[in-house]
Scaffold this motif. Structure first.
Motif, PDB file in Angstrom:
ATOM      1  N   ASP A 198     -24.264 -15.414 -32.288  1.00  0.00           N
ATOM      2  CA  ASP A 198     -24.054 -14.777 -30.989  1.00  0.00           C
ATOM      3  C   ASP A 198     -22.789 -15.371 -30.370  1.00  0.00           C
ATOM      4  O   ASP A 198     -22.765 -16.528 -29.964  1.00  0.00           O
ATOM      5  CB  ASP A 198     -25.277 -15.035 -30.099  1.00  0.00           C
ATOM      6  N   THR A 232     -19.139 -12.946 -35.603  1.00  0.00           N
ATOM      7  CA  THR A 232     -20.038 -12.831 -34.457  1.00  0.00           C
ATOM      8  C   THR A 232     -21.003 -11.671 -34.675  1.00  0.00           C
ATOM      9  O   THR A 232     -20.672 -10.685 -35.349  1.00  0.00           O
ATOM     10  CB  THR A 232     -19.267 -12.607 -33.143  1.00  0.00           C
ATOM     11  N   GLN A 257     -21.776  -9.638 -32.544  1.00  0.00           N
ATOM     12  CA  GLN A 257     -21.260  -8.503 -31.779  1.00  0.00           C
ATOM     13  C   GLN A 257     -20.186  -7.719 -32.534  1.00  0.00           C
ATOM     14  O   GLN A 257     -19.811  -6.627 -32.126  1.00  0.00           O
ATOM     15  CB  GLN A 257     -20.692  -8.981 -30.437  1.00  0.00           C
ATOM     16  N   SER A 258     -19.672  -8.259 -33.626  1.00  0.00           N
ATOM     17  CA  SER A 258     -18.631  -7.573 -34.392  1.00  0.00           C
ATOM     18  C   SER A 258     -19.266  -6.463 -35.245  1.00  0.00           C
ATOM     19  O   SER A 258     -20.468  -6.494 -35.517  1.00  0.00           O
ATOM     20  CB  SER A 258     -17.908  -8.567 -35.305  1.00  0.00           C
ATOM     21  N   GLU A 282     -23.024  -6.780 -36.779  1.00  0.00           N
ATOM     22  CA  GLU A 282     -24.067  -5.781 -36.508  1.00  0.00           C
ATOM     23  C   GLU A 282     -24.568  -5.149 -37.801  1.00  0.00           C
ATOM     24  O   GLU A 282     -25.768  -4.955 -37.972  1.00  0.00           O
ATOM     25  CB  GLU A 282     -23.548  -4.710 -35.549  1.00  0.00           C
ATOM     26  N   THR A 287     -30.087  -5.351 -33.129  1.00  0.00           N
ATOM     27  CA  THR A 287     -28.669  -5.438 -32.773  1.00  0.00           C
ATOM     28  C   THR A 287     -28.445  -5.272 -31.272  1.00  0.00           C
ATOM     29  O   THR A 287     -27.304  -5.209 -30.831  1.00  0.00           O
ATOM     30  CB  THR A 287     -27.842  -4.381 -33.537  1.00  0.00           C
ATOM     31  N   ASP A 288     -29.512  -5.215 -30.511  1.00  0.00           N
ATOM     32  CA  ASP A 288     -29.379  -5.131 -29.056  1.00  0.00           C
ATOM     33  C   ASP A 288     -29.680  -6.480 -28.397  1.00  0.00           C
ATOM     34  O   ASP A 288     -29.469  -6.656 -27.204  1.00  0.00           O
ATOM     35  CB  ASP A 288     -30.290  -4.046 -28.477  1.00  0.00           C
ATOM     36  N   TYR A 317     -29.503 -10.688 -29.698  1.00  0.00           N
ATOM     37  CA  TYR A 317     -29.209 -11.588 -30.815  1.00  0.00           C
ATOM     38  C   TYR A 317     -29.945 -12.908 -30.628  1.00  0.00           C
ATOM     39  O   TYR A 317     -29.362 -13.908 -30.259  1.00  0.00           O
ATOM     40  CB  TYR A 317     -27.704 -11.804 -30.931  1.00  0.00           C
ATOM     41  N   SER A 330     -17.215 -13.186 -22.678  1.00  0.00           N
ATOM     42  CA  SER A 330     -16.682 -12.662 -23.937  1.00  0.00           C
ATOM     43  C   SER A 330     -16.651 -13.800 -24.951  1.00  0.00           C
ATOM     44  O   SER A 330     -16.865 -14.960 -24.600  1.00  0.00           O
ATOM     45  CB  SER A 330     -15.271 -12.101 -23.733  1.00  0.00           C
ATOM     46  N   CYS A 331     -16.368 -13.464 -26.186  1.00  0.00           N
ATOM     47  CA  CYS A 331     -16.303 -14.480 -27.236  1.00  0.00           C
ATOM     48  C   CYS A 331     -15.097 -15.392 -26.992  1.00  0.00           C
ATOM     49  O   CYS A 331     -14.084 -14.972 -26.445  1.00  0.00           O
ATOM     50  CB  CYS A 331     -16.180 -13.817 -28.607  1.00  0.00           C
TER      51      CYS A 331
END
Length: 128
Positions: A5, A31, A33-34, A38, A48-49, A51, A114-115
């Motif tokens: 995450d 990540t 989120q990438s 996913e 995937t909603d 993590y 954000s990352c």
């Protein structure tokens, strides 16, 4: 590969620690989120909603929850390999402990909007 995450302060901190300790560059990272993260989560039946676990792939085997941490530490050699002792705990206890931390990780450790911008060392091992 470690799928983590990217907005979780705890997860990102663990990744930075692994980069520092992984002198043989065994692990690459992405990540959750990438698009790749996913896709890997979906491939392994993970949500995937939300993590709430890391996904670690070692030699084709997938690990989640506390087992993912143990799998990573086992690859880093001594003294980190001693984390295998956690496998002595019954799975319901291991998963329950992990899930309790995972569900509260943002409250306990924080989250980012954000990352992170990865370090040069991590950037070379980040995929996706």
């Amino acid at each position: 590969m470690i799928v983590f995450d990217g907005i979780c302060v705890l997860c990102s901190g663990v990744v930075r620690m692994v980069v520092r300790l992984d002198r043989k560059n065994r692990f690459c990272f992405t990540t959750a989120q990438s698009p790749l993260g996913e896709a890997l989560f979906r491939q392994h039946g993970l949500r995937t909603d939300s993590y709430e676990t890391n996904l670690v792939l070692v030699d084709g085997a997938a690990f989640t929850h506390l087992d993912s941490f143990v799998a990573v530490m086992s690859e880093l050699g001594w003294p980190w390999r001693a984390a295998k002792a956690l496998l002595l705990l019954p799975r319901p206890l291991r998963d329950g402990l992990y899930e309790r931390i995972a569900k509260n990780r943002y409250a306990l450790f924080g989250r980012k909007d954000s990352c992170d911008i990865p370090s040069a060392e991590l950037r070379g091992r980040l995929i996706g």
